[in-house]
Design a protein around this motif. Structure first.
Motif, PDB file in Angstrom:
ATOM      1  N   LEU A 101       0.821  -1.212   0.000  1.00 23.57           N
ATOM      2  CA  LEU A 101       0.000   0.000   0.000  1.00 23.57           C
ATOM      3  C   LEU A 101       0.853   1.259   0.000  1.00 23.57           C
ATOM      4  N   ASN A 102       2.057   1.161   0.489  1.00 24.09           N
ATOM      5  CA  ASN A 102       2.973   2.294   0.392  1.00 24.09           C
ATOM      6  C   ASN A 102       3.153   2.680  -1.072  1.00 24.09           C
ATOM      7  N   ASP A 103       3.283   1.668  -1.906  1.00 25.76           N
ATOM      8  CA  ASP A 103       3.453   1.894  -3.343  1.00 25.76           C
ATOM      9  C   ASP A 103       2.188   2.473  -3.969  1.00 25.76           C
ATOM     10  N   THR A 104       1.039   1.838  -3.710  1.00 29.31           N
ATOM     11  CA  THR A 104      -0.185   2.257  -4.396  1.00 29.31           C
ATOM     12  C   THR A 104      -0.719   3.594  -3.871  1.00 29.31           C
ATOM     13  N   ILE A 105      -0.643   3.816  -2.570  1.00 25.83           N
ATOM     14  CA  ILE A 105      -1.085   5.101  -2.015  1.00 25.83           C
ATOM     15  C   ILE A 105      -0.173   6.219  -2.504  1.00 25.83           C
ATOM     16  N   GLY A 106       1.117   5.926  -2.561  1.00 22.83           N
ATOM     17  CA  GLY A 106       2.060   6.916  -3.084  1.00 22.83           C
ATOM     18  C   GLY A 106       1.740   7.306  -4.517  1.00 22.83           C
ATOM     19  N   ARG A 107       1.355   6.333  -5.327  1.00 20.69           N
ATOM     20  CA  ARG A 107       0.992   6.616  -6.721  1.00 20.69           C
ATOM     21  C   ARG A 107      -0.208   7.558  -6.795  1.00 20.69           C
ATOM     22  N   VAL A 108      -1.222   7.275  -5.975  1.00 21.68           N
ATOM     23  CA  VAL A 108      -2.437   8.099  -6.007  1.00 21.68           C
ATOM     24  C   VAL A 108      -2.138   9.530  -5.578  1.00 21.68           C
ATOM     25  N   VAL A 109      -1.382   9.685  -4.498  1.00 25.26           N
ATOM     26  CA  VAL A 109      -1.098  11.026  -3.977  1.00 25.26           C
ATOM     27  C   VAL A 109      -0.255  11.828  -4.965  1.00 25.26           C
ATOM     28  N   ARG A 110       0.695  11.153  -5.614  1.00 26.38           N
ATOM     29  CA  ARG A 110       1.514  11.862  -6.607  1.00 26.38           C
ATOM     30  C   ARG A 110       0.694  12.264  -7.828  1.00 26.38           C
ATOM     31  N   LYS A 111      -0.230  11.398  -8.212  1.00 24.44           N
ATOM     32  CA  LYS A 111      -1.037  11.671  -9.397  1.00 24.44           C
ATOM     33  C   LYS A 111      -2.156  12.664  -9.104  1.00 24.44           C
ATOM     34  N   LYS A 112      -2.730  12.575  -7.889  1.00 17.43           N
ATOM     35  CA  LYS A 112      -3.861  13.432  -7.521  1.00 17.43           C
ATOM     36  C   LYS A 112      -3.612  14.071  -6.150  1.00 17.43           C
ATOM     37  N   PRO A 113      -2.692  14.993  -6.048  1.00 15.90           N
ATOM     38  CA  PRO A 113      -2.381  15.589  -4.738  1.00 15.90           C
ATOM     39  C   PRO A 113      -3.565  16.305  -4.094  1.00 15.90           C
ATOM     40  N   ALA A 114      -4.508  16.749  -4.917  1.00 12.63           N
ATOM     41  CA  ALA A 114      -5.676  17.456  -4.372  1.00 12.63           C
ATOM     42  C   ALA A 114      -6.589  16.536  -3.576  1.00 12.63           C
ATOM     43  N   VAL A 115      -6.373  15.223  -3.677  1.00 14.36           N
ATOM     44  CA  VAL A 115      -7.232  14.284  -2.966  1.00 14.36           C
ATOM     45  C   VAL A 115      -7.141  14.488  -1.456  1.00 14.36           C
ATOM     46  N   LEU A 116      -6.017  14.982  -0.986  1.00  8.47           N
ATOM     47  CA  LEU A 116      -5.843  15.204   0.453  1.00  8.47           C
ATOM     48  C   LEU A 116      -6.758  16.294   0.984  1.00  8.47           C
ATOM     49  N   HIS A 117      -7.323  17.079   0.080  1.00 11.45           N
ATOM     50  CA  HIS A 117      -8.230  18.160   0.483  1.00 11.45           C
ATOM     51  C   HIS A 117      -9.652  17.926  -0.035  1.00 11.45           C
ATOM     52  N   SER A 118      -9.918  16.701  -0.477  1.00 15.80           N
ATOM     53  CA  SER A 118     -11.237  16.374  -1.020  1.00 15.80           C
ATOM     54  C   SER A 118     -12.195  15.961   0.093  1.00 15.80           C
ATOM     55  N   SER A 119     -13.424  15.649  -0.289  1.00 11.85           N
ATOM     56  CA  SER A 119     -14.419  15.193   0.680  1.00 11.85           C
ATOM     57  C   SER A 119     -14.042  13.809   1.197  1.00 11.85           C
ATOM     58  N   VAL A 120     -14.653  13.424   2.302  1.00 13.12           N
ATOM     59  CA  VAL A 120     -14.321  12.144   2.930  1.00 13.12           C
ATOM     60  C   VAL A 120     -14.601  10.974   1.992  1.00 13.12           C
ATOM     61  N   ASP A 121     -15.722  11.015   1.279  1.00 18.82           N
ATOM     62  CA  ASP A 121     -16.052   9.885   0.408  1.00 18.82           C
ATOM     63  C   ASP A 121     -15.073   9.756  -0.755  1.00 18.82           C
ATOM     64  N   ILE A 122     -14.618  10.880  -1.306  1.00 17.44           N
ATOM     65  CA  ILE A 122     -13.629  10.824  -2.388  1.00 17.44           C
ATOM     66  C   ILE A 122     -12.285  10.337  -1.849  1.00 17.44           C
ATOM     67  N   GLN A 123     -11.889  10.845  -0.690  1.00 17.31           N
ATOM     68  CA  GLN A 123     -10.650  10.375  -0.068  1.00 17.31           C
ATOM     69  C   GLN A 123     -10.693   8.872   0.179  1.00 17.31           C
ATOM     70  N   PHE A 124     -11.811   8.408   0.691  1.00 16.70           N
ATOM     71  CA  PHE A 124     -11.940   6.981   1.005  1.00 16.70           C
ATOM     72  C   PHE A 124     -11.843   6.141  -0.269  1.00 16.70           C
ATOM     73  N   LYS A 125     -12.497   6.600  -1.317  1.00 15.32           N
ATOM     74  CA  LYS A 125     -12.459   5.862  -2.575  1.00 15.32           C
ATOM     75  C   LYS A 125     -11.054   5.832  -3.161  1.00 15.32           C
ATOM     76  N   GLU A 126     -10.395   6.990  -3.183  1.00 12.84           N
ATOM     77  CA  GLU A 126      -9.086   7.084  -3.830  1.00 12.84           C
ATOM     78  C   GLU A 126      -7.964   6.492  -2.972  1.00 12.84           C
ATOM     79  N   LEU A 127      -7.974   6.799  -1.675  1.00 14.77           N
ATOM     80  CA  LEU A 127      -6.847   6.427  -0.822  1.00 14.77           C
ATOM     81  C   LEU A 127      -6.992   5.055  -0.174  1.00 14.77           C
TER      82      LEU A 127
END
Length: 260
Positions: A101-127
């Protein structure tokens, strides 16, 4: 990212002699590989020791390498009452403890850094959801040998009743995915929380443990209180003894000086 150990110092813990039965039951539930009920709701009124149990189970799970992540809501600390911190904190801990998950979560955050400021449901889906799916795709169904537990304490202290229900709904939505995770949730038995847990898609997969103001609970609390008083008394006695010995030492030195 919230450093929970700083905000919760010292964190509440069960005394080693208390709550043995529920600790054993929860640890057995966590370690069971073939589990029909991957969600456990521990509920009870204020003051029965829910947070102490949650902290103890988190520490024991970590020592057995089955802790995925933990989050402790608190209405007394502004940031920890906000659901916006829940998923990023859990994702950070999962990435820190599970290499896949270090690998896959890192990929998502690098590709979509705005996800850290998204709604809870979007964060849950993406992260969480999408990163677990990607881990399965990259490493196969057996990518984790042992299921991990995600502990959420004080759900009723999360800001907003609809958000509390929403978190439960998000957890329920993952059940069909068969991810190798257990969700252990602690809260007061508020009607809206009970209602969210009793939805048709979740109830068959739900384990419930109720804590009440029983004789056993009062006994455990009383035992912990007595132990604290004993420790305080011993500390006072130790201090008194130290001061007494110091005074004797001073008097002896004074006497020796006068004799010299």
């Amino acid at each position: 990212m919230i450093e929970e150990q700083d905000l919760r110092f010292p964190p509440p813990r069960c005394d080693p002699e208390t709550r043995q039965e529920i600790q054993t039951e929860l640890l057995e539930w966590i370690s069971c590989k073939d589990l029909e009920k991957p969600v456990c709701w521990v509920h009870g009124p204020a003051g029965v020791g829910k947070s102490a149990i949650a902290q103890t189970i988190a520490e024991l799970s970590e020592s057995h390498e089955v802790l995925g992540a933990s989050f402790f809501f608190s209405r007394n600390h502004g940031e920890r009452s906000r659901p916006a911190y829940l998923v990023p904190t859990i994702a950070y801990q999962l990435a820190s403890s599970i290499p896949e998950l270090n690998d896959t979560i890192g990929r998502v955050v690098r590709k979509k850094p705005a996800v850290l400021h998204s709604s809870v449901d979007i964060q849950f889906k993406e992260l969480f959801v999408n990163t677990c799916r990607l881990a399965i795709l990259l490493h196969g169904e057996g990518w984790m040998r042992q299921p991990r537990v995600i502990i959420i304490d004080g759900l009723d202290e999360c800001m907003g009743t609809s958000l509390q229900q929403g978190i439960i709904s998000l957890i329920a939505s993952t059940l069909k995915e068969n991810f190798p995770f257990r969700f252990l949730i602690f809260s007061r038995p508020e009607p809206h929380i009970r209602e969210a847990f009793e939805i048709d898609s979740l109830e068959p997969h739900l384990k419930q443990l109720g804590l009440d103001d029983s004789w056993e609970t009062r006994r455990d609390i009383k035992k912990t209180s007595l132990l604290k008083k004993l420790v305080d008394s011993l500390s006072t006695l130790t201090l008194f003894s130290s001061l007494l010995m110091r005074n004797i030492h001073i008097q002896l030195n004074s006497l020796q000086s006068s004799l010299d």
